[in-house]
Enzyme design. Structure first.
Site, PDB file in Angstrom:
ATOM      1  N   CYS A  31      39.517  -2.643  39.955  1.00  0.00           N
ATOM      2  CA  CYS A  31      39.042  -1.497  39.197  1.00  0.00           C
ATOM      3  C   CYS A  31      37.709  -2.037  38.662  1.00  0.00           C
ATOM      4  O   CYS A  31      37.206  -3.047  38.741  1.00  0.00           O
ATOM      5  CB  CYS A  31      39.718  -0.790  38.429  1.00  0.00           C
ATOM      6  SG  CYS A  31      40.465  -2.270  37.100  1.00  0.00           S
ATOM      7  N   ASN A 104      40.717  -5.445  34.827  1.00  0.00           N
ATOM      8  CA  ASN A 104      40.545  -5.619  36.179  1.00  0.00           C
ATOM      9  C   ASN A 104      41.161  -6.726  36.624  1.00  0.00           C
ATOM     10  O   ASN A 104      40.596  -8.016  36.376  1.00  0.00           O
ATOM     11  CB  ASN A 104      39.148  -5.425  36.299  1.00  0.00           C
ATOM     12  CG  ASN A 104      38.790  -5.785  37.776  1.00  0.00           C
ATOM     13  OD1 ASN A 104      39.389  -5.600  38.748  1.00  0.00           O
ATOM     14  ND2 ASN A 104      37.416  -6.038  38.164  1.00  0.00           N
ATOM     15  N   GLU A 106      44.569  -9.073  38.853  1.00  0.00           N
ATOM     16  CA  GLU A 106      46.108  -9.185  39.174  1.00  0.00           C
ATOM     17  C   GLU A 106      46.694 -10.352  38.417  1.00  0.00           C
ATOM     18  O   GLU A 106      46.008 -11.480  38.411  1.00  0.00           O
ATOM     19  CB  GLU A 106      46.400  -9.522  40.565  1.00  0.00           C
ATOM     20  CG  GLU A 106      45.667  -8.494  41.588  1.00  0.00           C
ATOM     21  CD  GLU A 106      44.087  -8.541  41.672  1.00  0.00           C
ATOM     22  OE1 GLU A 106      43.443  -7.399  41.670  1.00  0.00           O
ATOM     23  OE2 GLU A 106      43.702  -9.702  41.671  1.00  0.00           O
ATOM     24  N   LEU A 285      38.734 -12.216  55.542  1.00  0.00           N
ATOM     25  CA  LEU A 285      37.640 -12.796  56.004  1.00  0.00           C
ATOM     26  C   LEU A 285      37.748 -14.182  56.915  1.00  0.00           C
ATOM     27  O   LEU A 285      38.400 -15.071  56.482  1.00  0.00           O
ATOM     28  CB  LEU A 285      36.564 -12.900  55.159  1.00  0.00           C
ATOM     29  CG  LEU A 285      36.122 -11.540  54.458  1.00  0.00           C
ATOM     30  CD1 LEU A 285      35.111 -12.013  53.400  1.00  0.00           C
ATOM     31  CD2 LEU A 285      35.823 -10.360  55.227  1.00  0.00           C
TER      32      LEU A 285
END
Length: 590
Positions: A31, A104, A106, A285
């Site tokens: 977020c 924001n 984890e 990636l």
């Protein structure tokens, strides 16, 4: 206008809450956070500034005043990764009605801490652990116990305190603006603060919040704030305090080579495993270099063990004859990922440079170069696939002395010291690049090489073990995974190739195309005047001046967001690209 004008001063005693929800098919938890304390202006108008970070959370937006507190408010843009039903912020729970939290990130060890301290959760949000830890232990121990990546704004209305905090490496961004008269504004990205209005007689600096720190503020009765202390709670060279609550396997003792190699493998695999926490599809990636290949291979291995219902997607970007594209293709075939190749053209990349600089909020040359490819591949992921949580290999070069210039370190001690310096500066360079280019397209980045346990262990090893060996950078890391067939041997021992170089042919790097394009836009006279025009970090090349001009166009006078340009050390260098160094040799010449 998002909010009606009645949300100004006269109505602050009642809560003003607005939630804008997107289509139910897209949910998330990464977020953008935003908060104001002690504002002299209408909050409804100020709130429009928060929309500048809407890309960080495209699923929903909430703006909420704090009941009974003059001109205090929170803004939140949501991308839901876990707890899709109860993930909106500011987070408040019945047990702690006096606490307001916007964060924001984890928290990977939230379940372990919940069990260890027998906390009674009221949501499924990992961030709820911050409220319980703060209530029981206070801000310092709370911060030090967190294993994860985060930026948080915590308001304690009972004690009239505000706390800000950011993870060790600054993986999650946060900026603040603080005036002498007690106005505080905080945002995930600086662009959400640049148009904030306040009765300020002089311009106030917007600066990045320092990684690994928390700051405490008093909230006065008139709504203004006062900074009380700014303290570091964790440094990359320290064993994290949360290690005792980690579920990693027992590590071997001592520095025998086989023991060290085994420990590296255990900690790295655990770093990837704990980052699988998601209710959204996971991708990776993949440049075909050592770092991203190890991440992708471990990710595929663990996803099979956990029986995920979908294959891991990998993404490579480059021109047809780029070494990265060829190497990534080999890795994807070896590990069995669902592989995507994104075509890279210098023309498309040149067009994206200004947009990239706007998202980066940086004019550092190597950062901008490398960010263009990452920005374009992230755009592809967002538009063409359903992967939202994206793994990458950032942090490994800094941790394991992977840059080519480390071969010229005068001693193992000097190399080890520069490794720590680079880690501490990640928030201005590689971590900044990785966050902004993915978040620009509503993706969430995860970087297992910057796991606290992994980095602390690697940095505790003897300096000689971590230095380049036999002409090979990152030798110890490569040796740790040798003989396992996790990735092909040719990739395991592939030399370092900068991402911005590897996207294009060995015959001509991406930066060469960019410099040729800029040649007609900047003349010699302009370059000569650049030192007087920009005395702080003066550009010395036309490319550098071009990027600085674009930066100043969008963020005038904000040059202090980076303290210096990223450049190689211990060797004469006029350009950050490894391909310009005398010690660089293309792979075919090895």
């Amino acid at each position: 206008m998002l909010l009606s004008s009645h949300c100004c001063h006269s109505a602050l005693q009642s809560s003003c809450r607005v939630t804008l929800s997107a289509a139910p098919v897209r949910r998330s938890k990464m977020c953008g956070i935003w908060a104001l304390f002690g504002s002299d202006e209408c909050l409804a108008i100020q709130c429009t500034n928060a929309m500048k970070i809407a890309h960080r959370g495209p699923d929903a937006f909430r703006f909420e005043n704090v009941n009974g507190f003059t001109n205090c408010c929170f803004g939140f843009h949501r991308l839901a990764i876990v707890d899709q039903l109860h993930g909106m912020q500011p987070l408040r729970v019945k047990k702690f009605p006096y606490l307001w939290l916007c964060y924001n990130g984890e928290i990977y060890n939230h379940e372990l801490l919940k069990e260890q301290f027998e906390f009674d959760y009221q949501t499924r949000m990992d961030g709820e652990i911050l409220l319980h830890l703060y209530d029981r232990f206070g801000i310092e121990k709370m911060s030090s116990l967190l294993d994860g990546v985060f930026a948080f704004i915590l308001l304690d209305t009972a004690n009239r305190k505000i706390f800000l905090g950011r993870d060790t490496y600054g993986v999650r961004p946060m900026f603040k603006l603080l005036t002498d008269d007690g106005f505080l504004a905080v945002c995930s990205e600086a662009k959400g603060l640049t148009q904030i209005t306040h009765s300020m007689s002089e311009p106030v600096k917007i600066m990045p919040f320092p990684p690994g720190h928390f700051e405490e503020f008093n909230l006065k009765l008139n709504g203004k704030v006062e900074s009380v202390q700014l303290e570091r709670f964790h440094c990359c060279t320290e064993e994290p305090k949360h290690a005792e609550y980690d579920d990693a396997e027992q590590l071997g003792k001592g520095f025998a080579l086989e023991t060290v190699k085994s420990n590296i493998r255990i900690l790295f695999e655990n770093a990837v495993r704990k980052r699988l926490m998601a209710h959204r599809r996971i991708g990776c990636l993949l440049s075909g270099g050592l770092d991203s290949s190890l991440v992708a291979a471990t990710l595929v291995k663990l996803s099979k063990e956990q029986e995920l219902q979908y294959p891991i997607q990998t993404f490579a970007i480059g021109a047809e004859d780029s070494p990265d594209i060829a190497a990534a293709r080999k890795v994807a075939a070896h590990i069995g990922s669902e592989h995507h190749e994104v075509n890279f053209t210098p023309e498309e990349a040149i067009k994206a440079v200004e947009e990239v600089i706007v998202h980066l909020e940086s004019y550092d040359i190597t950062t901008v170069r490398a960010s263009v490819g990452m920005y374009l591949v992230s755009k592809y992921i967002r538009e063409k696939t359903d992967s939202v949580v994206i793994f990458s290999g950032e942090g490994s070069d800094e941790l394991t002395q992977g840059y080519i210039y480390f071969h010229k370190a005068p001693s193992p001690k000097a190399g080890a010291e520069d490794s720590v310096r680079l880690l501490k500066e990640l928030y201005m360079f590689d971590v900044l690049r990785a966050d902004r280019t993915t978040a620009a397209h509503g993706l969430e980045l995860r970087v297992p090489f910057l796991d606290h346990r992994f980095t602390a262990y690697y940095l505790s090893l003897p300096e000689e073990m971590r230095a380049p060996k036999d002409g090979v950078e990152k030798h110890l890391l490569r040796e740790a995974f040798s003989g396992l067939d996790l990735i092909p041997d040719e990739i395991l021992w592939r030399r370092k190739e900068a991402f911005s170089d590897g996207m294009t042919s060995t015959k001509k790097s991406w930066y060469s195309f960019l410099q040729e394009n800029i040649e007609s836009k900047i003349n010699d006279s302009q370059l000569q005047k650049a030192k007087k025009l920009f005395p702080y970090n003066p550009p010395t090349t036309k490319e550098g001046l071009f990027m600085r001009q674009l930066f100043e166009k969008h963020y005038p006078g904000c040059y202090e967001w980076i303290t210096h340009y990223w450049m190689p050390r211990w060797i004469k260098a006029t350009d950050p690209s490894a391909r310009t160094l005398s010690i660089y040799k293309p792979e075919k010449d090895q």
